[in-house]
Design a protein around this motif. Structure first.
Motif, PDB file in Angstrom:
ATOM      1  N   ARG A 166       0.023  20.399   2.070  1.00 36.22           N
ATOM      2  CA  ARG A 166      -0.909  20.089   3.154  1.00 36.22           C
ATOM      3  C   ARG A 166      -0.884  18.597   3.474  1.00 36.22           C
ATOM      4  NH1 ARG A 166      -6.951  21.875   2.195  1.00 36.22           N
ATOM      5  NH2 ARG A 166      -6.721  20.274   0.597  1.00 36.22           N
ATOM      6  N   GLY A 167      -0.806  17.758   2.438  1.00 41.30           N
ATOM      7  CA  GLY A 167      -0.733  16.321   2.654  1.00 41.30           C
ATOM      8  C   GLY A 167       0.508  15.929   3.433  1.00 41.30           C
ATOM      9  N   LEU A 168       1.627  16.553   3.120  1.00 39.38           N
ATOM     10  CA  LEU A 168       2.870  16.268   3.835  1.00 39.38           C
ATOM     11  C   LEU A 168       2.803  16.774   5.274  1.00 39.38           C
ATOM     12  CD1 LEU A 168       5.355  17.187   0.977  1.00 39.38           C
ATOM     13  CD2 LEU A 168       4.838  14.883   1.797  1.00 39.38           C
ATOM     14  N   GLU A 169       2.204  17.939   5.459  1.00 48.20           N
ATOM     15  CA  GLU A 169       2.071  18.500   6.803  1.00 48.20           C
ATOM     16  C   GLU A 169       1.144  17.657   7.678  1.00 48.20           C
ATOM     17  OE1 GLU A 169       0.640  22.403   6.121  1.00 48.20           O
ATOM     18  OE2 GLU A 169       2.565  23.175   5.358  1.00 48.20           O
ATOM     19  N   ASN A 170       0.182  16.990   7.033  1.00 42.12           N
ATOM     20  CA  ASN A 170      -0.791  16.196   7.794  1.00 42.12           C
ATOM     21  C   ASN A 170      -0.297  14.784   8.075  1.00 42.12           C
ATOM     22  OD1 ASN A 170      -2.579  18.311   7.916  1.00 42.12           O
ATOM     23  ND2 ASN A 170      -3.795  17.651   6.167  1.00 42.12           N
ATOM     24  N   GLY A 171       1.004  14.581   7.909  1.00 38.83           N
ATOM     25  CA  GLY A 171       1.575  13.312   8.333  1.00 38.83           C
ATOM     26  C   GLY A 171       1.848  12.299   7.259  1.00 38.83           C
ATOM     27  N   ALA A 172       1.788  12.694   5.985  1.00 34.83           N
ATOM     28  CA  ALA A 172       2.105  11.752   4.919  1.00 34.83           C
ATOM     29  C   ALA A 172       3.537  11.243   5.080  1.00 34.83           C
ATOM     30  CB  ALA A 172       1.946  12.427   3.554  1.00 34.83           C
ATOM     31  N   HIS A 173       3.694   9.950   4.970  1.00 30.67           N
ATOM     32  CA  HIS A 173       5.015   9.346   5.117  1.00 30.67           C
ATOM     33  C   HIS A 173       5.879   9.698   3.912  1.00 30.67           C
ATOM     34  CE1 HIS A 173       8.087   6.513   6.312  1.00 30.67           C
ATOM     35  NE2 HIS A 173       8.042   5.968   5.107  1.00 30.67           N
ATOM     36  N   ILE A 174       7.069  10.161   4.148  1.00 33.48           N
ATOM     37  CA  ILE A 174       7.982  10.560   3.082  1.00 33.48           C
ATOM     38  C   ILE A 174       8.879   9.379   2.709  1.00 33.48           C
ATOM     39  CG2 ILE A 174       9.903  12.101   2.497  1.00 33.48           C
ATOM     40  CD1 ILE A 174       8.632  14.201   4.299  1.00 33.48           C
ATOM     41  N   PRO A 175       9.062   9.080   1.408  1.00 35.36           N
ATOM     42  CA  PRO A 175       8.477   9.799   0.271  1.00 35.36           C
ATOM     43  C   PRO A 175       7.045   9.353  -0.018  1.00 35.36           C
ATOM     44  CG  PRO A 175       9.895   8.061  -0.535  1.00 35.36           C
ATOM     45  CD  PRO A 175      10.014   8.029   0.967  1.00 35.36           C
ATOM     46  N   ALA A 176       6.202  10.319  -0.310  1.00 29.97           N
ATOM     47  CA  ALA A 176       4.822  10.033  -0.680  1.00 29.97           C
ATOM     48  C   ALA A 176       4.720  10.001  -2.207  1.00 29.97           C
ATOM     49  CB  ALA A 176       3.898  11.098  -0.094  1.00 29.97           C
ATOM     50  N   GLU A 177       3.515   9.780  -2.677  1.00 26.66           N
ATOM     51  CA  GLU A 177       3.262   9.760  -4.115  1.00 26.66           C
ATOM     52  C   GLU A 177       2.031  10.613  -4.378  1.00 26.66           C
ATOM     53  OE1 GLU A 177       3.031   6.327  -7.600  1.00 26.66           O
ATOM     54  OE2 GLU A 177       2.147   5.930  -5.633  1.00 26.66           O
ATOM     55  N   VAL A 178       2.092  11.506  -5.360  1.00 24.29           N
ATOM     56  CA  VAL A 178       0.922  12.317  -5.680  1.00 24.29           C
ATOM     57  C   VAL A 178       0.183  11.655  -6.840  1.00 24.29           C
ATOM     58  CG1 VAL A 178       2.131  13.860  -7.307  1.00 24.29           C
ATOM     59  CG2 VAL A 178       0.074  14.648  -6.132  1.00 24.29           C
ATOM     60  N   ALA A 179      -1.154  11.651  -6.753  1.00 25.88           N
ATOM     61  CA  ALA A 179      -1.967  10.977  -7.765  1.00 25.88           C
ATOM     62  C   ALA A 179      -3.047  11.921  -8.277  1.00 25.88           C
ATOM     63  CB  ALA A 179      -2.600   9.721  -7.184  1.00 25.88           C
ATOM     64  N   LYS A 205       0.842  -1.197   0.000  1.00 29.52           N
ATOM     65  CA  LYS A 205       0.000   0.000   0.000  1.00 29.52           C
ATOM     66  C   LYS A 205       0.870   1.237   0.000  1.00 29.52           C
ATOM     67  CE  LYS A 205      -3.924   2.081   2.336  1.00 29.52           C
ATOM     68  NZ  LYS A 205      -4.851   1.979   3.478  1.00 29.52           N
ATOM     69  N   ARG A 206       0.619   2.114  -0.978  1.00 30.99           N
ATOM     70  CA  ARG A 206       1.416   3.330  -1.092  1.00 30.99           C
ATOM     71  C   ARG A 206       0.790   4.457  -0.278  1.00 30.99           C
ATOM     72  NH1 ARG A 206       2.362   0.987  -6.158  1.00 30.99           N
ATOM     73  NH2 ARG A 206       4.538   1.082  -6.815  1.00 30.99           N
ATOM     74  N   ASN A 207       1.631   5.410   0.070  1.00 27.90           N
ATOM     75  CA  ASN A 207       1.161   6.585   0.775  1.00 27.90           C
ATOM     76  C   ASN A 207       0.864   7.650  -0.270  1.00 27.90           C
ATOM     77  OD1 ASN A 207       0.494   8.173   2.935  1.00 27.90           O
ATOM     78  ND2 ASN A 207       2.565   8.951   3.184  1.00 27.90           N
ATOM     79  N   ILE A 208      -0.391   7.768  -0.664  1.00 26.30           N
ATOM     80  CA  ILE A 208      -0.768   8.596  -1.801  1.00 26.30           C
ATOM     81  C   ILE A 208      -1.436   9.890  -1.354  1.00 26.30           C
ATOM     82  CG2 ILE A 208      -2.307   8.714  -3.799  1.00 26.30           C
ATOM     83  CD1 ILE A 208      -1.827   5.746  -4.219  1.00 26.30           C
ATOM     84  N   ILE A 209      -1.027  10.982  -1.968  1.00 29.59           N
ATOM     85  CA  ILE A 209      -1.689  12.270  -1.794  1.00 29.59           C
ATOM     86  C   ILE A 209      -2.544  12.495  -3.042  1.00 29.59           C
ATOM     87  CG2 ILE A 209      -1.403  14.767  -1.546  1.00 29.59           C
ATOM     88  CD1 ILE A 209       1.334  14.197  -0.258  1.00 29.59           C
ATOM     89  N   PRO A 210      -3.874  12.383  -2.927  1.00 31.01           N
ATOM     90  CA  PRO A 210      -4.723  12.479  -4.118  1.00 31.01           C
ATOM     91  C   PRO A 210      -5.034  13.924  -4.506  1.00 31.01           C
ATOM     92  CG  PRO A 210      -6.067  11.979  -2.213  1.00 31.01           C
ATOM     93  CD  PRO A 210      -4.636  12.036  -1.717  1.00 31.01           C
ATOM     94  N   ILE A 211      -5.026  14.176  -5.800  1.00 31.66           N
ATOM     95  CA  ILE A 211      -5.454  15.461  -6.355  1.00 31.66           C
ATOM     96  C   ILE A 211      -6.610  15.150  -7.304  1.00 31.66           C
ATOM     97  CG2 ILE A 211      -4.793  17.529  -7.616  1.00 31.66           C
ATOM     98  CD1 ILE A 211      -3.100  17.179  -5.148  1.00 31.66           C
ATOM     99  N   PHE A 212      -7.792  15.660  -7.018  1.00 32.56           N
ATOM    100  CA  PHE A 212      -8.955  15.323  -7.832  1.00 32.56           C
ATOM    101  C   PHE A 212      -9.216  16.395  -8.884  1.00 32.56           C
ATOM    102  CE2 PHE A 212      -9.558  12.895  -3.956  1.00 32.56           C
ATOM    103  CZ  PHE A 212      -9.883  11.650  -4.474  1.00 32.56           C
ATOM    104  N   ILE A 213      -9.324  15.943 -10.127  1.00 27.73           N
ATOM    105  CA  ILE A 213      -9.685  16.825 -11.243  1.00 27.73           C
ATOM    106  C   ILE A 213     -10.957  16.243 -11.872  1.00 27.73           C
ATOM    107  CG2 ILE A 213      -7.407  17.772 -11.711  1.00 27.73           C
ATOM    108  CD1 ILE A 213      -7.079  15.614 -13.876  1.00 27.73           C
ATOM    109  N   PRO A 214     -12.092  16.345 -11.198  1.00 29.29           N
ATOM    110  CA  PRO A 214     -13.293  15.592 -11.567  1.00 29.29           C
ATOM    111  C   PRO A 214     -13.737  15.787 -13.005  1.00 29.29           C
ATOM    112  CG  PRO A 214     -13.822  17.397 -10.088  1.00 29.29           C
ATOM    113  CD  PRO A 214     -12.340  17.274 -10.093  1.00 29.29           C
TER     114      PRO A 214
END
Length: 330
Positions: free
Chosen positions: A46-59, A3-12
């Motif tokens: 914001r995702g990193l500040e909220n505790g995302a494990h480094i390195p994270a992945e943006v999606a 399971k990856r630590n993903i920071i999601p960006i939604f472009i609906p």
């Protein structure tokens, strides 16, 4: 797949070029992304500040990323570059349609740190693709996936079950096609939303979605197929949503748990004439018992009372009537 630590960006629904029968027509063609590069940078921070494990992945999820204007694509991807250079991000993943992509497109995406691309395949049956108004051929999908793999991308492929003109045999064919090409998969049951052509088809009696039972049983078989091919399925069922968000179809918050329970249940019902006891690790027993006692109730409806016993074990072991039980796909 870990399971990856993903920071999601939604472009609906941004960039989508067609009106598939199952998509809300008010949210697709003609609506450009409201997400800017500045928004992307802010959401990553914001995702990193909220505790995302480094390195994270943006999606980038929700839209057809590669059908956005190239300038918009580059703007969004560029916003992630400082985080990649600093080591806070390991890379980028995106979801898109599998057409109109060439070697140069993949080269550009790779230069920005995109490592994983997911394509909505949905089905490889021409009649299903036509009925769903997907606007893409099997040949185009095959070519695009081949090019993406050759370019070194980690490729995820999504299928939908229960579309118009679909069948169990066609879903199985699609899963085998995906299993031969994809690094991982997703299974989505077709659910009916308002403001879609599918909704009008249901109202006219021209389409009937799968029942929850049918979708669970079909998904359980497909999970076995993917597992036998060593292709991880990272999602089964739609993301959690309010009941009022859809009109009809096989949606449940615990959809995957039902399917996993049925995977264990079906071979037991086929193999054993009597079941008096089930013993194994907590995880294995809980998976068979299923949500709301789905598997346990099914067993006891056939065999009468069954004794379930859990034990501390890291192994996914399960014993039926005191003998080791192995769930194998055939």
């Amino acid at each position: 797949m870990a399971k990856r630590n993903i920071i999601p960006i939604f472009i609906p629904f941004a960039g989508c070029p067609v009106k598939c029968v199952y998509c809300d027509q008010n949210q697709i063609t003609g609506i450009s992304s409201t997400v800017s590069g500045e928004d992307v940078a802010h959401q990553i921070a914001r995702g990193l500040e909220n505790g995302a494990h480094i390195p994270a992945e943006v999606a980038f999820y929700g839209g057809t990323f590669t059908m956005l204007p190239v300038e918009k694509q580059n703007e969004l991807l560029q916003a992630a570059q400082p985080f990649i250079r600093s080591g806070a991000l390991s890379g980028i993943r995106l979801s898109t349609r599998p057409e109109k992509l060439r070697e140069e497109d993949f080269a550009r995406l790779k230069s920005y740190g995109v490592k994983t691309v997911e394509f909505g395949i949905q089905s490889v049956d021409p009649d299903v693709l036509m009925a769903a108004k997907r606007g893409v051929s099997v040949e185009e999908m095959d070519r695009t996936v081949t090019v993406a793999k050759a370019a070194g991308f980690h490729v995820g492929l999504q299928q939908m079950i229960g579309l118009p003109e679909d069948s169990f045999e066609k879903d199985t064919k699609t899963a085998r096609w995906i299993a031969e090409r994809g690094d991982f998969a997703r299974i989505y049951p077709t659910v009916v939303f308002k403001n879609t052509e599918l909704y009008a088809m249901v109202a006219a009696g021209e389409f009937h979605p799968l029942s929850l039972k049918e979708a669970i049983e079909r998904s359980a078989y497909l999970l076995d197929l993917y597992d036998a091919a060593s292709v991880p399925v990272i999602r089964v069922g739609l993301p959690q949503m309010e009941r009022s968000a859809y009109v009809e179809g096989p949606y449940h918050d615990n959809f995957r748990e039902f399917a996993e329970s049925h995977r264990q249940l079906a071979p037991i019902l086929k193999k054993y004439k009597a079941v008096e006891s089930v013993e194994g690790s907590h995880r294995a027993v809980n998976r068979l018992v299923g949500p709301f006692g789905y598997g346990r109730k099914a067993l006891e409806a056939v065999y009468g009372p069954v004794a379930f016993r859990s034990k501390n074990s890291v192994e996914e072991e399960l014993q039926i009537n005191g003998e080791e039980y192995t769930h194998a796909f055939n």
